[in-house]
Motif scaffolding. Sequence first.
Motif, PDB file in Angstrom:
ATOM      1  N   ILE A   1     -10.415   4.012   5.490  1.00 24.53           N
ATOM      2  CA  ILE A   1     -10.137   5.029   4.484  1.00 24.53           C
ATOM      3  C   ILE A   1      -9.283   4.388   3.394  1.00 24.53           C
ATOM      4  CG2 ILE A   1      -9.063   7.262   4.008  1.00 24.53           C
ATOM      5  CD1 ILE A   1      -9.592   8.021   6.921  1.00 24.53           C
ATOM      6  N   ASP A   2      -9.748   4.478   2.171  1.00 20.51           N
ATOM      7  CA  ASP A   2      -9.091   3.872   1.016  1.00 20.51           C
ATOM      8  C   ASP A   2      -8.148   4.897   0.386  1.00 20.51           C
ATOM      9  OD1 ASP A   2      -8.353   2.624  -1.321  1.00 20.51           O
ATOM     10  OD2 ASP A   2     -10.394   2.324  -2.074  1.00 20.51           O
ATOM     11  N   MET A   3      -6.840   4.686   0.553  1.00 20.53           N
ATOM     12  CA  MET A   3      -5.858   5.633   0.036  1.00 20.53           C
ATOM     13  C   MET A   3      -5.386   5.305  -1.380  1.00 20.53           C
ATOM     14  SD  MET A   3      -5.160   8.157   2.113  1.00 20.53           S
ATOM     15  CE  MET A   3      -3.546   8.714   1.590  1.00 20.53           C
TER      16      MET A   3
ATOM     17  N   ILE B   1     -16.273   1.107   3.694  1.00 22.08           N
ATOM     18  CA  ILE B   1     -15.238   2.090   3.395  1.00 22.08           C
ATOM     19  C   ILE B   1     -15.841   3.480   3.595  1.00 22.08           C
ATOM     20  CG2 ILE B   1     -13.725   3.033   1.606  1.00 22.08           C
ATOM     21  CD1 ILE B   1     -13.613   0.203   0.390  1.00 22.08           C
ATOM     22  N   GLU B   2     -15.366   4.171   4.576  1.00 25.06           N
ATOM     23  CA  GLU B   2     -15.934   5.466   4.934  1.00 25.06           C
ATOM     24  C   GLU B   2     -15.556   6.552   3.924  1.00 25.06           C
ATOM     25  OE1 GLU B   2     -14.499   6.304   8.855  1.00 25.06           O
ATOM     26  OE2 GLU B   2     -14.919   4.266   9.542  1.00 25.06           O
ATOM     27  N   ARG B   3     -14.320   6.493   3.444  1.00 22.11           N
ATOM     28  CA  ARG B   3     -13.836   7.548   2.554  1.00 22.11           C
ATOM     29  C   ARG B   3     -12.857   6.943   1.554  1.00 22.11           C
ATOM     30  NH1 ARG B   3     -10.415  13.027   3.787  1.00 22.11           N
ATOM     31  NH2 ARG B   3     -11.379  14.343   2.181  1.00 22.11           N
ATOM     32  N   GLN B   4     -12.871   7.488   0.352  1.00 25.50           N
ATOM     33  CA  GLN B   4     -11.952   7.023  -0.678  1.00 25.50           C
ATOM     34  C   GLN B   4     -11.232   8.225  -1.283  1.00 25.50           C
ATOM     35  OE1 GLN B   4     -13.185   5.299  -4.690  1.00 25.50           O
ATOM     36  NE2 GLN B   4     -12.589   3.411  -3.624  1.00 25.50           N
TER      37      GLN B   4
ATOM     38  N   GLY C   1      -5.873   0.378   1.285  1.00 28.31           N
ATOM     39  CA  GLY C   1      -6.140   0.753  -0.098  1.00 28.31           C
ATOM     40  C   GLY C   1      -6.786  -0.404  -0.835  1.00 28.31           C
ATOM     41  N   THR C   2      -7.314  -0.126  -2.027  1.00 31.71           N
ATOM     42  CA  THR C   2      -8.023  -1.168  -2.778  1.00 31.71           C
ATOM     43  C   THR C   2      -7.593  -1.300  -4.238  1.00 31.71           C
ATOM     44  OG1 THR C   2      -9.802   0.346  -3.452  1.00 31.71           O
ATOM     45  CG2 THR C   2     -10.095  -0.850  -1.357  1.00 31.71           C
ATOM     46  N   ASP C   3      -7.077  -0.246  -4.866  1.00 31.47           N
ATOM     47  CA  ASP C   3      -6.798  -0.197  -6.309  1.00 31.47           C
ATOM     48  C   ASP C   3      -8.081  -0.225  -7.137  1.00 31.47           C
ATOM     49  OD1 ASP C   3      -5.237   0.130  -8.540  1.00 31.47           O
ATOM     50  OD2 ASP C   3      -4.362  -1.876  -8.514  1.00 31.47           O
TER      51      ASP C   3
ATOM     52  N   ILE D   1      -3.939   1.087  10.750  1.00 32.17           N
ATOM     53  CA  ILE D   1      -3.801   0.741   9.331  1.00 32.17           C
ATOM     54  C   ILE D   1      -5.095   1.030   8.575  1.00 32.17           C
ATOM     55  CG2 ILE D   1      -3.434  -1.172   7.728  1.00 32.17           C
ATOM     56  CD1 ILE D   1      -1.557  -2.384   9.885  1.00 32.17           C
ATOM     57  N   LEU D   2      -6.226   0.714   9.180  1.00 33.89           N
ATOM     58  CA  LEU D   2      -7.512   0.904   8.504  1.00 33.89           C
ATOM     59  C   LEU D   2      -7.825   2.373   8.256  1.00 33.89           C
ATOM     60  CD1 LEU D   2      -9.600  -1.784  10.409  1.00 33.89           C
ATOM     61  CD2 LEU D   2      -9.044  -1.818   7.967  1.00 33.89           C
ATOM     62  N   SER D   3      -7.459   3.244   9.181  1.00 34.20           N
ATOM     63  CA  SER D   3      -7.811   4.657   8.995  1.00 34.20           C
ATOM     64  C   SER D   3      -6.837   5.639   9.624  1.00 34.20           C
ATOM     65  CB  SER D   3      -9.219   4.929   9.546  1.00 34.20           C
ATOM     66  OG  SER D   3      -9.271   4.656  10.944  1.00 34.20           O
ATOM     67  N   GLY D   4      -6.126   5.238  10.655  1.00 34.84           N
ATOM     68  CA  GLY D   4      -5.300   6.186  11.393  1.00 34.84           C
ATOM     69  C   GLY D   4      -4.152   6.754  10.588  1.00 34.84           C
TER      70      GLY D   4
END
Length: 324
Positions: A2-4, A62-65, A280-282, A313-316
């Motif tokens: 999940i990309d926060m 990336i499942e969700r952004q 995250g990715t920016d 870290i990746l999604s939790g």
Amino acid sequence: MIDMHAHYLSPSVLRQASAGSVPVGLAPDGRSLRFPSGPSRPVPLPLCDLTDRLGWMDERAIERQILGPWMDITGDDLSPAAATAWCRTMNDSCARDIGNEPRFGALAALPMVDGRAAAAELGRCVSEMGFVGGAIPTQVAGVDLDEAGLEPLWEAASGLGMVLFMHPFRVMGGSRMRAHFLNNVCGNPFETTLAALRLYFDRTFDRWPDLRILLAHGGGVLPTLAGRAAHASRYGPGFDRAVDHPDSILESFYYDVILHDPRALTLLMNTVEPARIAAGTDYPFPMILDRPTDHIQEAGDLAGLTEDELNRILSGTATHLLPG
């Protein structure tokens, strides 16, 4: 994953700016927005494209952004009424564009020039459009967050259980930061560090213990300087509290992973719990973390994290921060 940490601007906002139907106009180049303090940087085309974004996400698993506003254009130099109307335009347009696409969530652009208006807009976006939080800068047109009258926003975010993502726009240093993209390289993380420490020592988290703030760019240099801050609180002038351990500061915040060096991310992983670190990715800016999973995996290997900790870290952590 999940990309926060990602950004989006609806193309309809540019059309409305061109038509003069919103408080912000379009500059003659057709790609920059005009504010009282001057034009924005040109709006990059990928910022406004959700279709290509989904393809990019697919290639990186990336499942969700979570789409945050571009902080440069949230209008901290507008009047409260104009800022409220402008942020409302951006938020409504974003909600329409996302529609029922489950792979996107949204953080509200907030009229930070007025704490009550910011609180009201956060509440509206959450209750009416299903937004998952809000985005805040590190200062409001030169005024630090602890002095900007934002108590209604802290109260609203705490009561709603919504995360606030702190991302810099204006940065310290003035002309000294103009060379070599230093306003981004140094200015952004320095700003985040300063804002976080000011909020902490202003006892913001004592008054709103349920307030959850996610810091961009790995928290700046806060993981490195928290020990100095704790020491200064015990022996330096100007403090009304003594911090026994830097963890008291560090555990007040959450952190993204955008540090661009697995060794630096390892330092963060060794300093705070994985439950406080979010991927995250920016996207889609020049400082994008283009292969986030590889970055996190390499740092996790160096830090000796377990698979469960890496998945945190990746999604939790994101799942914990996001509503239902």
